[in-house]
Design an enzyme around this catalytic site. Structure first.
Site, PDB file in Angstrom:
ATOM      1  N   PRO A 177      15.230 -45.657   3.249  1.00 52.68           N
ATOM      2  CA  PRO A 177      15.116 -44.282   3.732  1.00 52.68           C
ATOM      3  C   PRO A 177      16.423 -43.514   3.549  1.00 52.68           C
ATOM      4  CG  PRO A 177      15.383 -45.783   5.582  1.00 52.68           C
ATOM      5  CD  PRO A 177      15.257 -46.650   4.337  1.00 52.68           C
ATOM      6  N   ARG A 201      18.270 -26.208  -1.648  1.00 51.31           N
ATOM      7  CA  ARG A 201      16.904 -26.745  -1.612  1.00 51.31           C
ATOM      8  C   ARG A 201      15.817 -25.682  -1.662  1.00 51.31           C
ATOM      9  NH1 ARG A 201      15.012 -29.423   2.218  1.00 51.31           N
ATOM     10  NH2 ARG A 201      13.652 -30.750   0.977  1.00 51.31           N
ATOM     11  N   TYR A 250      13.319 -26.156  -4.669  1.00 48.34           N
ATOM     12  CA  TYR A 250      11.923 -26.525  -4.401  1.00 48.34           C
ATOM     13  C   TYR A 250      11.213 -25.611  -3.416  1.00 48.34           C
ATOM     14  CZ  TYR A 250      14.826 -30.880  -4.357  1.00 48.34           C
ATOM     15  OH  TYR A 250      15.786 -31.828  -4.523  1.00 48.34           O
ATOM     16  N   CYS A 268      26.638 -14.903  -6.256  1.00 43.73           N
ATOM     17  CA  CYS A 268      26.340 -13.844  -7.201  1.00 43.73           C
ATOM     18  C   CYS A 268      25.150 -14.276  -8.039  1.00 43.73           C
ATOM     19  CB  CYS A 268      27.556 -13.562  -8.064  1.00 43.73           C
ATOM     20  SG  CYS A 268      27.460 -11.953  -8.789  1.00 43.73           S
TER      21      CYS A 268
HETATM   22  C1  PLP Z   1      15.659 -40.771  -3.364  1.00 46.13           C
HETATM   23  C2  PLP Z   1      15.485 -42.215  -3.220  1.00 46.13           C
HETATM   24  C3  PLP Z   1      15.418 -42.783  -1.947  1.00 46.13           C
HETATM   25  C4  PLP Z   1      15.451 -41.976  -0.674  1.00 46.13           C
HETATM   26  O1  PLP Z   1      14.404 -41.066  -0.586  1.00 46.13           O
HETATM   27  P1  PLP Z   1      14.151 -40.273   0.780  1.00 46.13           P
HETATM   28  O2  PLP Z   1      12.999 -39.385   0.462  1.00 46.13           O
HETATM   29  O3  PLP Z   1      15.390 -39.505   1.078  1.00 46.13           O
HETATM   30  O4  PLP Z   1      13.849 -41.282   1.824  1.00 46.13           O
HETATM   31  C5  PLP Z   1      15.299 -44.154  -1.864  1.00 46.13           C
HETATM   32  N1  PLP Z   1      15.249 -44.933  -2.965  1.00 46.13           N
HETATM   33  C6  PLP Z   1      15.333 -44.407  -4.208  1.00 46.13           C
HETATM   34  C7  PLP Z   1      15.295 -45.297  -5.365  1.00 46.13           C
HETATM   35  C8  PLP Z   1      15.435 -43.039  -4.375  1.00 46.13           C
HETATM   36  O5  PLP Z   1      15.487 -42.541  -5.607  1.00 46.13           O
END
Ligand code: PLP
Length: 432
Positions: free
Chosen positions: A293, A332, A336, A363
């Site tokens: 996570p 962000r 997105y 800018c």
């Molecule tokens: C981005 C990523 C994560 C973390 O993703 P979250 O959405 O922030 O939990 C974990 N493992 C890998 C390989 C990733 O590319």
């Protein structure tokens, strides 16, 4: 008064608090724009993941914090103290983790195109696992391991053909992604064969990461089924038992009050149970289970505090509120269309009777969000964007030569400067 994140509250003066500390006072002390993090909330999130794993998975497991969400030495120390491993995307994150005292045997190194320099750092420092993204990388790892006389412990990132988003789960025939080796096309099995044939590689496991901001446990369980079937196929066809299953991150968090992610405990338990059930069904030894996570650890534990410059009302069109930050500290919305809630720290108890569009100072026609409810706002007010702990500081840039804001972490109500504010000289000082 209920806030979108449990790290926020109101004090006796009806002002916004983070981790119990008065946000406006912190803004006066450290200036704006300012990233504030509740370290105690970060620790609670770490424990929610480790607690759920220990309660629901009978085999060996690890929770690896995905440092790309927010990488700095203090957070490495906090996550290490909480018993987490580190997922590092790129040599800079490996370097930061090592510098902050994360043991190499707890670092997992990711990236879809690692450089030789990065691989040398990873292999040379003996980190736990390198997650290889394809055959070229497997060959590079083997060559560099040979140069240094070491064996690299490797897993292969697979693309299981499952793509999960907040509101939809797609099981696609072939996954259109730059990441991972597809299972469906047979490329994954070829990569395993190659890894087993190369010197200097100990093929330890497989990895997948199916998406981000996932609210329900089902996509994780679907990924487990596909990955487990693959591990069984490797055992049956190549007589090699993969020991580790790394399922990546993607655990969703609440950015806005109408979002209802199922919760860490439920998603993690369901995932762990799916792995246990799959192992039993296939008569496969329980794999070492890793989850990674990022957002789930830090997003809800952070806010960004700005000072309002101008308020421009265009009658019948919209009201623009300009702040002293923007896409340089939070790209962000631009990237997105990410949704956030905002509040005025000094009037947080009042009703949000105004709808505004939040504009940055760059800018560029850049925004931090559209049509956001807020208390009546005037020039000079402090304004907080909530749930910015993930992918804000770590994605910040120096566009317009804007120095990056500091990251101040609050623990037990006391602030600590985890990353100091950049100066113009920090930025210009790189120039020859
Ligand atoms: C981005 C990523 C994560 C973390 O993703 P979250 O959405 O922030 O939990 C974990 N493992 C890998 C390989 C990733 O590319």
């Amino acid at each position: 008064m209920e806030f979108v994140s449990d790290c926020l509250g109101l004090n006796e003066r009806d002002r916004l608090t983070i981790g119990g500390a008065d946000v406006a006072e912190l803004a006066r002390e450290f200036g704006t724009p300012l990233y504030l993090m509740d370290e105690d909330a970060v620790r609670r999130n770490c424990r929610a993941f480790t607690g759920a794993m220990s309660a629901s998975y009978p085999g060996k497991w690890a929770v690896a914090y995905a440092n790309k969400a927010l990488s700095c030495k203090h957070l490495v120390r906090v996550t290490r103290e909480e018993g987490l491993y580190a997922n590092a995307a790129g040599g800079g994150e490996v370097y930061t983790a090592l510098k902050a005292g994360m043991p190499p045997e707890k670092i997992i190194f990711h990236g879809n195109n690692k450089t030789g320099e990065e691989l040398r750092l990873a292999i040379g420092s003996g980190i736990l696992r390198i997650v290889a993204d394809g055959p070229e990388e497997l060959r590079n790892i083997s060559r560099i391991a040979a140069e240094t006389g070491r064996t690299a412990s490797v897993s292969i990132r697979l693309s299981p053909g499952i793509e999960a988003h907040t509101y939809e789960v797609l099981q696609t025939g072939k996954l259109d992604s730059k990441f991972g080796v597809p299972i469906e096309t047979g490329a994954a099995m070829e990569a395993v064969r190659l890894a087993l044939s190369l010197d200097g590689i100990d093929l330890y496991g497989v990895h997948c990461h199916i998406g981000s901001q996932i609210f329900e446990p089902e996509p994780f369980a679907m990924a487990v089924d596909v990955m487990a079937a693959f591990m069984v196929k490797v055992r049956d066809e190549l007589s090699h038992t993969l020991k580790e299953l790394n399922l990546g991150g993607g655990y969703g968090i609440r950015y806005t009050s109408d979002q209802r992610p199922r919760g860490i405990r439920e998603s993690v338990s369901a995932t762990a149970e799916a792995v246990r059930a799959a192992a039993e069904k296939h008569n496969f030894p329980l794999p070492e289970l890793v989850i990674e996570p990022g957002r789930g650890i830090v997003a809800g534990a952070g806010i960004t505090v700005y000072t309002v410059g101008g308020v421009k009302e265009i009658p019948g069109v919209r009201t623009y509120v300009s702040v002293d930050g923007g896409m340089t500290d939070n790209p962000r919305y631009v990237l997105y269309g990410a949704q956030y809630e905002i509040t005025l720290p000094e009037r947080a108890a009042e009703a949000k009777t105004q709808i505004v569009t939040l504009a940055g100072r760059c800018c560029e026609n850049e925004l931090l969000g559209k049509d956001m409810p807020v208390q009546p706002v005037r020039a000079g007010d402090l304004l907080a964007v909530l749930c910015t702990g993930a992918y804000n500081y770590s994605m910040a840039s120096n566009y317009n030569r804007v120095p990056r804001p500091p990251v101040v972490m609050v623990s037990g109500g006391k602030p600590f400067v985890a990353v100091r504010r950049e100066t113009w000289e920090d930025v210009a000082g790189l120039d020859n």
